[in-house]
Design an enzyme around this catalytic site. Structure first.
Site, PDB file in Angstrom:
ATOM      1  N   SER A 193       0.819  -1.223   0.000  1.00 45.16           N
ATOM      2  CA  SER A 193       0.000   0.000   0.000  1.00 45.16           C
ATOM      3  C   SER A 193       0.848   1.266   0.000  1.00 45.16           C
ATOM      4  O   SER A 193       0.323   2.362  -0.180  1.00 45.16           O
ATOM      5  CB  SER A 193      -0.920   0.005   1.232  1.00 45.16           C
TER       6      SER A 193
ATOM      7  N   ARG B  53       7.771   2.409   0.824  1.00 49.12           N
ATOM      8  CA  ARG B  53       8.282   1.074   1.191  1.00 49.12           C
ATOM      9  C   ARG B  53       8.558   0.231  -0.055  1.00 49.12           C
ATOM     10  O   ARG B  53       9.511  -0.539  -0.094  1.00 49.12           O
ATOM     11  CB  ARG B  53       7.289   0.375   2.131  1.00 49.12           C
TER      12      ARG B  53
ATOM     13  N   SER C  42      -1.286 -18.887   5.449  1.00 49.48           N
ATOM     14  CA  SER C  42      -2.102 -19.120   6.648  1.00 49.48           C
ATOM     15  C   SER C  42      -1.181 -18.954   7.851  1.00 49.48           C
ATOM     16  O   SER C  42      -0.355 -18.029   7.864  1.00 49.48           O
ATOM     17  CB  SER C  42      -2.697 -20.539   6.526  1.00 49.48           C
TER      18      SER C  42
ATOM     19  N   THR D 178       9.367 -10.693  11.845  1.00 52.68           N
ATOM     20  CA  THR D 178       9.102  -9.649  10.838  1.00 52.68           C
ATOM     21  C   THR D 178       8.404  -8.476  11.526  1.00 52.68           C
ATOM     22  O   THR D 178       8.080  -8.545  12.717  1.00 52.68           O
ATOM     23  CB  THR D 178       8.150 -10.153   9.718  1.00 52.68           C
TER      24      THR D 178
HETATM   25  N1  LIG Z   1       5.364 -13.112  10.858  1.00 56.15           N
HETATM   26  C1  LIG Z   1       4.770 -14.150  11.388  1.00 56.15           C
HETATM   27  O1  LIG Z   1       5.102 -14.619  12.489  1.00 56.15           O
HETATM   28  C2  LIG Z   1       3.643 -14.823  10.649  1.00 56.15           C
HETATM   29  C3  LIG Z   1       3.180 -16.070  11.112  1.00 56.15           C
HETATM   30  C4  LIG Z   1       2.123 -16.656  10.473  1.00 56.15           C
HETATM   31  C5  LIG Z   1       1.520 -16.045   9.377  1.00 56.15           C
HETATM   32  N2  LIG Z   1       1.985 -14.840   8.951  1.00 56.15           N
HETATM   33  C6  LIG Z   1       1.307 -14.187   7.822  1.00 56.15           C
HETATM   34  O2  LIG Z   1       2.237 -13.743   6.897  1.00 56.15           O
HETATM   35  C7  LIG Z   1       1.725 -12.618   6.184  1.00 56.15           C
HETATM   36  C8  LIG Z   1       2.898 -11.676   5.955  1.00 56.15           C
HETATM   37  O3  LIG Z   1       3.355 -11.233   7.166  1.00 56.15           O
HETATM   38  P1  LIG Z   1       4.827 -10.706   7.417  1.00 56.15           P
HETATM   39  O4  LIG Z   1       5.259 -11.347   8.667  1.00 56.15           O
HETATM   40  O5  LIG Z   1       5.668 -10.803   6.206  1.00 56.15           O
HETATM   41  O6  LIG Z   1       4.460  -9.176   7.774  1.00 56.15           O
HETATM   42  P2  LIG Z   1       5.058  -7.789   7.282  1.00 56.15           P
HETATM   43  O7  LIG Z   1       6.540  -7.841   7.274  1.00 56.15           O
HETATM   44  O8  LIG Z   1       4.393  -6.776   8.141  1.00 56.15           O
HETATM   45  O9  LIG Z   1       4.536  -7.651   5.773  1.00 56.15           O
HETATM   46  C9  LIG Z   1       3.207  -7.378   5.466  1.00 56.15           C
HETATM   47  C10 LIG Z   1       3.087  -6.853   4.055  1.00 56.15           C
HETATM   48  O10 LIG Z   1       1.709  -6.548   3.791  1.00 56.15           O
HETATM   49  C11 LIG Z   1       1.644  -5.260   3.167  1.00 56.15           C
HETATM   50  N3  LIG Z   1       0.336  -4.667   3.419  1.00 56.15           N
HETATM   51  C12 LIG Z   1      -0.267  -4.407   4.599  1.00 56.15           C
HETATM   52  N4  LIG Z   1      -1.459  -3.811   4.412  1.00 56.15           N
HETATM   53  C13 LIG Z   1      -1.627  -3.687   3.050  1.00 56.15           C
HETATM   54  C14 LIG Z   1      -2.639  -3.165   2.214  1.00 56.15           C
HETATM   55  N5  LIG Z   1      -3.769  -2.609   2.705  1.00 56.15           N
HETATM   56  N6  LIG Z   1      -2.462  -3.197   0.875  1.00 56.15           N
HETATM   57  C15 LIG Z   1      -1.337  -3.715   0.347  1.00 56.15           C
HETATM   58  N7  LIG Z   1      -0.340  -4.261   1.089  1.00 56.15           N
HETATM   59  C16 LIG Z   1      -0.478  -4.233   2.418  1.00 56.15           C
HETATM   60  C17 LIG Z   1       2.788  -4.497   3.833  1.00 56.15           C
HETATM   61  O11 LIG Z   1       3.216  -3.400   3.064  1.00 56.15           O
HETATM   62  P3  LIG Z   1       2.789  -1.865   3.298  1.00 56.15           P
HETATM   63  O12 LIG Z   1       2.797  -1.624   4.769  1.00 56.15           O
HETATM   64  O13 LIG Z   1       3.807  -1.136   2.524  1.00 56.15           O
HETATM   65  O14 LIG Z   1       1.404  -1.752   2.707  1.00 56.15           O
HETATM   66  C18 LIG Z   1       3.879  -5.570   3.810  1.00 56.15           C
HETATM   67  O15 LIG Z   1       4.484  -5.625   2.541  1.00 56.15           O
HETATM   68  C19 LIG Z   1       0.586 -12.050   7.044  1.00 56.15           C
HETATM   69  O16 LIG Z   1      -0.637 -12.221   6.405  1.00 56.15           O
HETATM   70  C20 LIG Z   1       0.618 -12.919   8.279  1.00 56.15           C
HETATM   71  O17 LIG Z   1      -0.659 -13.266   8.728  1.00 56.15           O
HETATM   72  C21 LIG Z   1       3.053 -14.222   9.546  1.00 56.15           C
END
Ligand SMILES: NC(=O)c1ccc[n+]([C@@H]2O[C@H](COP(=O)([O-])OP(=O)(O)OC[C@H]3O[C@@H](n4cnc5c(N)ncnc54)[C@H](OP(=O)(O)O)[C@@H]3O)[C@@H](O)[C@H]2O)c1
Length: 244
Positions: A42, A46, A137, A184
């Site tokens: 978004s 970034r 997931s 993350t």
């Molecule tokens: N990290 C964990 O422990 C973990 C565990 C299980 C599952 N997951 C899943 O993994 C997925 C990715 O998480 P991550 O850990 O990689 O988190 P992250 O580093 O916070 O990345 C999230 C990404 O989503 C983008 N985003 C957020 N809101 C958005 C929007 N409205 N439109 C477009 N892009 C958007 C963010 O970019 P911008 O802010 O630039 O928009 C960023 O690129 C999540 O769905 C999470 O549920 C993560």
């Protein structure tokens, strides 16, 4: 020959949520395997920062995935491609159900679940033969803690959706990665103390004795893009967390 040894070479891979964390690590790994990557998040700033760590020719677009119209327009403009990876999600917010506002709970499904659903609707028709969709997931689907009602519901909904799409869109392959705790920005909404405690608890209890990294999960996404004979499946990347 390169298609056999490097099946992602020259393939167009779209990563929604590719500006940070798991999505950005997947973009880097796919690009290192020769893919042409397109990252979406978004926030343009970034995206620009993320592009500095990707090979020249990689593309990035700012699209707020919480709006159906934005997703529809993005796929109309981007044309044909090979693999769709969805990792977008806002920072995690956890609380017990007694303190959860229903409107907030519903809103939290928007980017995590409904935007992935919408991306499959508008993106799948553009995917070339042999391509795939990989969604995300989390192990909370199978092993929730107190306070995880909303996040766990989203993870479980995603798994059911992946199986339904694997059946409906075959022979297009539709799979899912299920991470455990991964270091993350996702956890940034926690205080530093709570986050340190979460990571320490994971290090102490996980069979593999460390918190996962975005790169660990990226390997699973790249595997799911490259393999040719699994669909409707989950790949778990959790340091053995579901076993303890
Ligand atoms: N990290 C964990 O422990 C973990 C565990 C299980 C599952 N997951 C899943 O993994 C997925 C990715 O998480 P991550 O850990 O990689 O988190 P992250 O580093 O916070 O990345 C999230 C990404 O989503 C983008 N985003 C957020 N809101 C958005 C929007 N409205 N439109 C477009 N892009 C958007 C963010 O970019 P911008 O802010 O630039 O928009 C960023 O690129 C999540 O769905 C999470 O549920 C993560």
């Amino acid at each position: 020959m390169d298609n056999l040894t490097k099946p992602l070479a020259g393939k167009k891979v779209i990563i929604l949520g590719g500006s940070a964390g798991i999505g950005l690590a997947t973009a880097k790994l796919a690009a290192a395997e020769g893919a042409n990557v397109v990252i979406v998040s978004s926030n343009q700033q970034r995206i620009n920062n993320a592009l500095t760590g990707l090979p020249q020719g990689s593309l990035g677009f700012a699209v707020d995935l919480s709006q159906e119209e934005n997703i529809k327009t993005f796929f109309e403009n981007i044309g044909k491609f090979d693999h769709l990876v969805y990792t977008a999600g806002e920072n995690l917010r956890l609380d017990i159900i007694a303190r959860t506002e229903i409107a907030d709970a519903q809103k939290f499904f928007n980017v995590r679940f409904w935007a992935a659903f919408t991306a499959v609707k508008y993106g799948a028709p553009n995917i070339n033969d042999g391509g795939s969709i990989c969604l995300i997931s989390g192990t909370a689907a199978e092993r929730p803690g107190a306070g995880w009602s909303v996040a766990t519901s989203i993870c479980s909904a995603m798994e059911g959706f992946v199986r339904a799409m694997a059946v409906e869109l075959a022979p297009l392959r539709v799979n899912c990665v299920m991470p455990g705790v991964i270091k993350t920005n996702l956890w940034d909404s926690m205080s530093e103390t709570d986050r340190a405690a979460l990571y320490k608890a994971a290090e102490d209890t996980l069979l593999l004795k460390r918190v996962g990294l975005a790169e660990d999960v990226a390997l699973a996404f790249v595997y799911l893009m490259k393999q040719k004979h699994s669909t409707g499946q989950n790949v778990i990347v959790d340091g053995g967390g579901l076993l303890v």
